[in-house]
Write a protein that holds these residues in place. Structure first.
Motif, short mmCIF file in Angstrom:
data_model
loop_
_atom_site.label_atom_id
_atom_site.label_comp_id
_atom_site.label_asym_id
_atom_site.label_seq_id
_atom_site.Cartn_x
_atom_site.Cartn_y
_atom_site.Cartn_z
N ILE A 125 -8.38 -6.53 -3.21
CA ILE A 125 -9.12 -5.56 -2.40
C ILE A 125 -8.47 -4.19 -2.53
N THR A 126 -9.29 -3.20 -2.89
CA THR A 126 -8.80 -1.83 -2.98
C THR A 126 -9.80 -0.90 -2.31
N GLY A 127 -9.48 0.39 -2.28
CA GLY A 127 -10.31 1.38 -1.61
C GLY A 127 -9.44 2.40 -0.92
N SER A 128 -10.05 3.39 -0.30
CA SER A 128 -9.27 4.43 0.38
C SER A 128 -8.93 4.04 1.80
N ASN A 129 -9.92 3.58 2.55
CA ASN A 129 -9.73 3.24 3.95
C ASN A 129 -10.24 1.83 4.21
N GLY A 130 -9.58 1.15 5.10
CA GLY A 130 -10.05 -0.16 5.52
C GLY A 130 -9.60 -1.33 4.68
N LYS A 131 -8.84 -1.07 3.60
CA LYS A 131 -8.48 -2.21 2.75
C LYS A 131 -7.51 -3.16 3.43
N SER A 132 -6.63 -2.64 4.29
CA SER A 132 -5.71 -3.53 5.01
C SER A 132 -6.49 -4.39 6.01
N ALA A 152 -1.01 -10.91 0.57
CA ALA A 152 0.12 -10.25 -0.09
C ALA A 152 -0.32 -8.93 -0.70
N GLY A 153 0.61 -8.31 -1.44
CA GLY A 153 0.34 -7.04 -2.10
C GLY A 153 0.83 -5.87 -1.28
N ASN A 154 -0.08 -4.98 -0.97
CA ASN A 154 0.26 -3.78 -0.20
C ASN A 154 0.36 -4.08 1.29
N ILE A 155 0.15 -5.32 1.67
CA ILE A 155 0.21 -5.76 3.06
C ILE A 155 0.99 -7.07 3.09
N GLY A 156 1.82 -7.23 4.09
CA GLY A 156 2.55 -8.48 4.21
C GLY A 156 3.60 -8.64 3.13
N ARG A 157 3.57 -9.76 2.43
CA ARG A 157 4.58 -10.09 1.44
C ARG A 157 4.26 -9.47 0.09
N GLY A 158 5.31 -9.28 -0.73
CA GLY A 158 5.11 -8.83 -2.09
C GLY A 158 4.36 -9.89 -2.88
N SER A 159 3.64 -9.49 -3.90
CA SER A 159 2.80 -10.42 -4.65
C SER A 159 3.60 -11.55 -5.28
N LEU A 160 4.83 -11.27 -5.69
CA LEU A 160 5.66 -12.29 -6.32
C LEU A 160 6.47 -13.09 -5.31
N GLU A 174 -4.10 -7.06 -1.18
CA GLU A 174 -4.46 -5.66 -0.96
C GLU A 174 -3.73 -4.82 -2.01
N LEU A 175 -4.48 -3.99 -2.73
CA LEU A 175 -3.90 -3.21 -3.81
C LEU A 175 -4.16 -1.72 -3.60
N GLN A 179 -0.65 0.71 -7.30
CA GLN A 179 -0.49 -0.60 -7.92
C GLN A 179 -1.50 -0.85 -9.03
N THR A 180 -2.75 -0.44 -8.79
CA THR A 180 -3.78 -0.69 -9.81
C THR A 180 -3.61 0.23 -11.02
#
Length: 467
Positions: A125-132, A152-160, A174-175, A179-180
């Motif tokens: 999930i990406t975008g400017s607003n609301g992605k979290s 994971a990703g930009n929210i919570g835990r790292g992807s790895l 969330e990206l 990241q993208t």
């Protein structure tokens, strides 16, 4: 933790030792790579050394001799406004540069998947607003409907940092554009574009570069299905680029400004979510009384999460039940409490004009706490949405300049959060909403939007405790 694949015996350097960088280093070690690390900050280097990692100053001449890959944390610029010197040195040495997202996508699938009854899937999930909010809401919907899921990703835990795949699991990532933009591998099963508005313009050399960074998830990622918000021209363009024709149901168009009944669509009008397929309505939800999703901007998030959940086979009733139990995210239209008919809402994550405008549209009479470190473009985009503002209480380093850009709005120059909360709560009347939606970054007074929101929350809780 997901061990990185394809790095056995190879030398991999990690630049940036925050949460993401350390998770990448750990996953690389688990993948049997020879890992060296570096950070521009001395305290981060010392912490990494204490954790047992080998340090190498990647800025020195010859530092990339023998290095096979450089993994970069997302906050480090690799192109604009100028390349980090270490990244430029990697280019000169012919060393590939990647980030944790690219490494995740090349490492997540394993031979064990052949034994799964249901293959795991990744929704990005990406975008400017609301992605979290969209990411957290979708994760909540999955869990409440009995589907194993990790966020994971930009929210919570790292992807790895997440666990290896389970049978039938759905990973929600969330990206951000950071990241993208750099990831060498982007292969989600489902990609979601919430919306787009100008942000991070210096990092991407303008709005066009920012849009291009987001678009990579779709154009280069090649998802099986794409959920795309089409209320801005850039989203409409992307949907057109991805679809083979008007009835191509690999693209699901999402809107909160228009009724779209052609193809597979999900839209919300006047608080009602509707799903259409092949010209027929096949699902609907009344969003108006769902407390965790107030306002049209959250209805857009709900539409995107609903569409993604439908793609993987969940039914409308199960999705609606989960939405009704969704608690919301801190600092994103978060209701802190109510006193004497006055509601206090923390939307500290509204760090740009577009996000703040959407927050202003969610309530009828607002005591608005705003201001901070302004981004490029000024506040012109807020002007059409100021009719709901009873009074503005301006904080930040330059509150006078912010207030001058609010025509027709009564404004109190408060400077700091404590003064603003005290004034707004004292003057608020029954039916008012005291709303923190700064429309600015936080870094003039706080380390992050979260720290700003926590300050607001603590001050409000003290007001509520007074009874």
């Amino acid at each position: 933790m997901i061990p990185v694949r394809g790095v056995e015996g190879r030398c991999v350097a990690v630049l940036g030792l925050g949460r993401t960088g350390l998770a990448a280093a750990k996953a690389l070690v688990a993948g049997e790579a020879q890992v060296i690390v570096w950070d521009d900050g001395q305290s981060a280097r010392e912490a990494a050394h204490d954790a047992g990692y080998d340090l190498r100053d990647l800025g020195k001449a010859g530092a990339f001799e023998g290095v096979d890959l450089l993994v970069v944390s997302p906050g480090i610029p690799h192109l604009h406004p100028s390349p980090h010197p270490v990244i430029a040195a990697a280019w000169d040495a012919g060393v590939p540069v990647d980030n944790d997202i690219g490494v995740f996508f090349r490492s997540y699938a394993t031979d064990e998947w052949d034994g799964f009854d249901v293959a795991p899937r990744v929704i990005a999930i990406t975008g400017s607003n609301g992605k979290s909010t969209t990411s957290a809401l979708l994760h909540h919907i999955l869990v409440e409907n009995g589907r194993p899921s990790q966020l994971a990703g930009n929210i919570g835990r790292g992807s790895l940092d997440i666990e290896p795949a389970h049978d039938g699991e759905v990973v929600v990532l969330e990206l951000s554009s950071y990241q993208t933009e750099l990831a060498r591998n982007l292969t989600p099963d489902v990609a979601v574009w919430t919306n787009i508005s100008p942000d991070h313009l210096d990092r991407h050399a303008g709005f066009g570069g920012y849009v291009a960074a987001k678009r990579r998830l779709f154009a280069e990622g090649g998802p099986d299905r794409a959920v795309i918000g089409v209320d801005e021209p850039e989203g409409a363009y992307l949907a057109n680029q991805m679809a083979e024709g008007p009835l191509d149901d690999r693209v699901i168009r999402v809107s909160v400004t228009q009724k779209i009944t052609r193809g597979w669509t999900v839209f919300a009008r006047k608080g009602f979510l509707s799903e259409y397929r092949k010209g027929r309505q096949v699902g609907s939800i009344d969003l108006r009384d769902i407390k965790g999703l107030p306002g049209s901007h959250n209805h857009q998030n709900a539409c995107a999460a609903y569409a993604a959940a439908r793609v993987i086979g969940l039914g409308p009733k199960g999705i609606e039940a989960a939405m009704r139990s969704y608690p919301g995210l801190p600092h994103r239209s978060q209701v802190i409490g109510e006193r004497d008919g006055v509601t206090f809402v923390n939307d500290s994550k509204a760090t740009n004009v577009d996000a703040a405008a959407k927050a202003l549209q969610a309530f009828k009479r607002i005591r608005w706490i705003c201001g901070g470190l302004q981004k490029e473009g000024g506040l012109e985009g807020l002007v059409p949405h100021l009719g709901s503002v009873a009074k503005a209480y301006v904080i930040g380093r330059e509150p006078e300049e912010f207030a001058r850009q609010l025509p027709g709005v009564a404004a109190a120059i408060c400077g700091d959060m404590a003064t603003a909360v005290a004034a707004a709560s004292a003057e608020a009347e029954p039916g008012d909403v005291v709303l923190l939606a700064p429309a600015c970054a936080s870094f003039d007074q706080y380390d992050s939007f979260a720290a700003r929101g926590e300050d607001f929350t603590g001050l409000v809780q003290a007001v509520l405790a007074q009874g």
